[in-house]
Design a protein around this motif. Structure first.
Motif, PDB file in Angstrom:
ATOM      1  N   GLY A   1      49.864   5.723 -15.092  1.00 19.52           N
ATOM      2  CA  GLY A   1      48.483   5.724 -15.579  1.00 19.52           C
ATOM      3  C   GLY A   1      47.667   4.603 -14.974  1.00 19.52           C
ATOM      4  O   GLY A   1      46.493   4.782 -14.630  1.00 19.52           O
ATOM      5  N   LEU A   2      48.281   3.436 -14.833  1.00 17.15           N
ATOM      6  CA  LEU A   2      47.583   2.309 -14.220  1.00 17.15           C
ATOM      7  C   LEU A   2      47.255   2.602 -12.767  1.00 17.15           C
ATOM      8  O   LEU A   2      46.133   2.348 -12.310  1.00 17.15           O
ATOM      9  N   GLU A   3      48.216   3.146 -12.041  1.00 15.57           N
ATOM     10  CA  GLU A   3      47.964   3.493 -10.638  1.00 15.57           C
ATOM     11  C   GLU A   3      46.804   4.483 -10.532  1.00 15.57           C
ATOM     12  O   GLU A   3      45.892   4.312  -9.720  1.00 15.57           O
ATOM     13  N   ALA A   4      46.825   5.510 -11.357  1.00 16.93           N
ATOM     14  CA  ALA A   4      45.747   6.514 -11.330  1.00 16.93           C
ATOM     15  C   ALA A   4      44.405   5.879 -11.673  1.00 16.93           C
ATOM     16  O   ALA A   4      43.387   6.179 -11.042  1.00 16.93           O
ATOM     17  N   LYS A   5      44.404   4.973 -12.656  1.00 19.55           N
ATOM     18  CA  LYS A   5      43.160   4.317 -13.053  1.00 19.55           C
ATOM     19  C   LYS A   5      42.628   3.427 -11.932  1.00 19.55           C
ATOM     20  O   LYS A   5      41.420   3.422 -11.648  1.00 19.55           O
ATOM     21  N   LEU A   6      43.515   2.677 -11.274  1.00 19.55           N
ATOM     22  CA  LEU A   6      43.078   1.818 -10.174  1.00 19.55           C
ATOM     23  C   LEU A   6      42.426   2.638  -9.069  1.00 19.55           C
ATOM     24  O   LEU A   6      41.374   2.265  -8.537  1.00 19.55           O
ATOM     25  N   ILE A   7      43.046   3.756  -8.740  1.00 23.87           N
ATOM     26  CA  ILE A   7      42.507   4.607  -7.683  1.00 23.87           C
ATOM     27  C   ILE A   7      41.217   5.283  -8.129  1.00 23.87           C
ATOM     28  O   ILE A   7      40.223   5.302  -7.396  1.00 23.87           O
ATOM     29  N   ARG A   8      41.200   5.812  -9.363  1.00 27.19           N
ATOM     30  CA  ARG A   8      40.010   6.507  -9.878  1.00 27.19           C
ATOM     31  C   ARG A   8      38.810   5.570  -9.973  1.00 27.19           C
ATOM     32  O   ARG A   8      37.689   5.950  -9.653  1.00 27.19           O
ATOM     33  N   ARG A   9      39.049   4.348 -10.413  1.00 26.89           N
ATOM     34  CA  ARG A   9      37.942   3.413 -10.620  1.00 26.89           C
ATOM     35  C   ARG A   9      37.514   2.676  -9.352  1.00 26.89           C
ATOM     36  O   ARG A   9      36.554   1.913  -9.397  1.00 26.89           O
ATOM     37  N   HIS A  10      38.198   2.905  -8.263  1.00 27.22           N
ATOM     38  CA  HIS A  10      37.853   2.212  -7.026  1.00 27.22           C
ATOM     39  C   HIS A  10      37.762   3.195  -5.849  1.00 27.22           C
ATOM     40  O   HIS A  10      38.458   3.057  -4.850  1.00 27.22           O
ATOM     41  N   PRO A  11      36.867   4.177  -5.956  1.00 24.30           N
ATOM     42  CA  PRO A  11      36.774   5.169  -4.883  1.00 24.30           C
ATOM     43  C   PRO A  11      36.296   4.571  -3.558  1.00 24.30           C
ATOM     44  O   PRO A  11      36.599   5.119  -2.501  1.00 24.30           O
ATOM     45  N   LEU A  12      35.602   3.450  -3.598  1.00 23.78           N
ATOM     46  CA  LEU A  12      35.153   2.842  -2.351  1.00 23.78           C
ATOM     47  C   LEU A  12      36.315   2.185  -1.601  1.00 23.78           C
ATOM     48  O   LEU A  12      36.231   1.974  -0.391  1.00 23.78           O
ATOM     49  N   ALA A  13      37.404   1.901  -2.299  1.00 17.64           N
ATOM     50  CA  ALA A  13      38.583   1.335  -1.657  1.00 17.64           C
ATOM     51  C   ALA A  13      39.601   2.413  -1.297  1.00 17.64           C
ATOM     52  O   ALA A  13      40.337   2.275  -0.325  1.00 17.64           O
TER      53      ALA A  13
ATOM     54  N   GLY B   1      38.829   6.078  -1.541  1.00 19.81           N
ATOM     55  CA  GLY B   1      38.253   7.389  -1.245  1.00 19.81           C
ATOM     56  C   GLY B   1      38.133   7.675   0.236  1.00 19.81           C
ATOM     57  O   GLY B   1      38.530   6.886   1.101  1.00 19.81           O
ATOM     58  N   GLU B   2      37.561   8.828   0.497  1.00 19.96           N
ATOM     59  CA  GLU B   2      37.359   9.270   1.867  1.00 19.96           C
ATOM     60  C   GLU B   2      36.506   8.245   2.613  1.00 19.96           C
ATOM     61  O   GLU B   2      35.491   7.769   2.119  1.00 19.96           O
ATOM     62  N   GLY B   3      36.944   7.905   3.782  1.00 22.15           N
ATOM     63  CA  GLY B   3      36.212   6.943   4.604  1.00 22.15           C
ATOM     64  C   GLY B   3      36.580   5.488   4.338  1.00 22.15           C
ATOM     65  O   GLY B   3      36.134   4.596   5.054  1.00 22.15           O
ATOM     66  N   ALA B   4      37.368   5.227   3.313  1.00 23.16           N
ATOM     67  CA  ALA B   4      37.783   3.850   3.031  1.00 23.16           C
ATOM     68  C   ALA B   4      38.793   3.405   4.081  1.00 23.16           C
ATOM     69  O   ALA B   4      39.621   4.191   4.529  1.00 23.16           O
TER      70      ALA B   4
END
Length: 168
Positions: free
Chosen positions: A121-133, A135-138
């Motif tokens: 859950g923490l991993e998913a939250k970190l990724i979900r809350r940081h799409p600029l890091a 997400g696509e193009g990061a």
């Protein structure tokens, strides 16, 4: 990674211990801590009698001690203060481990099941809350601006709160 986990269930004063093979997200070092927690729950009279309520004061105390250690480290980042922060982080993690073990027991799940859910859950939250890091193009070559990150984080938190309110 496959590992053997132990599940303990108490019913009418009878303790049942079951071993199961499972694949988890938890590394070998964490597995040792999970197994030690399971042993404490089976063999230690103090640990075996604890519940979420009786552990609450320890969670508060350990969090306060971590904050104090962090304050000392920020004031003087010497090796002794760093070691104190590491020790206090371990004590806070022990609280997470203990409470997750209690949740495992309440569902007759193998020890480590809830901790794995916490980590996933923490991993998913970190990724979900940081799409600029993430997400696509990061990329590692380009970091988004702090302003963009803060605006995106506020937007995501607002969406999560609205979704949570809708689901209640």
């Amino acid at each position: 990674m496959s590992r053997t986990v132990i599940a303990v269930q108490e019913s009418e004063g009878v303790t049942t211990v079951e071993q199961a093979e499972t694949t988890g997200v938890i590394g070998a070092r964490t597995e040792g801590a999970i197994e030690a927690m399971a042993t404490l729950r089976r063999r230690c009279p103090w640990s075996s009698r604890q519940d979420h309520g009786s552990l609450e004061k320890y969670a508060r105390e350990e969090t306060e001690e971590l904050i104090e250690a962090l304050e000392d480290y920020r004031a003087d980042s010497n090796p002794d203060h760093r070691a104190a922060v590491v020790e206090e982080l371990g004590d806070v993690f022990y609280q997470v481990l203990f409470h997750s073990a209690l949740l495992d027991e309440s569902e007759s799940a193998p020890y480590g099941h809830t901790l794995g859910m916490i980590i996933e859950g923490l991993e998913a939250k970190l990724i979900r809350r940081h799409p600029l890091a993430f997400g696509e193009g990061a990329s590692d070559e380009h970091m988004a601006s702090l302003e963009d990150v803060e605006a995106e984080y506020r937007r995501i938190k607002t969406e999560e709160k609205q979704q949570k309110d809708t689901n209640q």
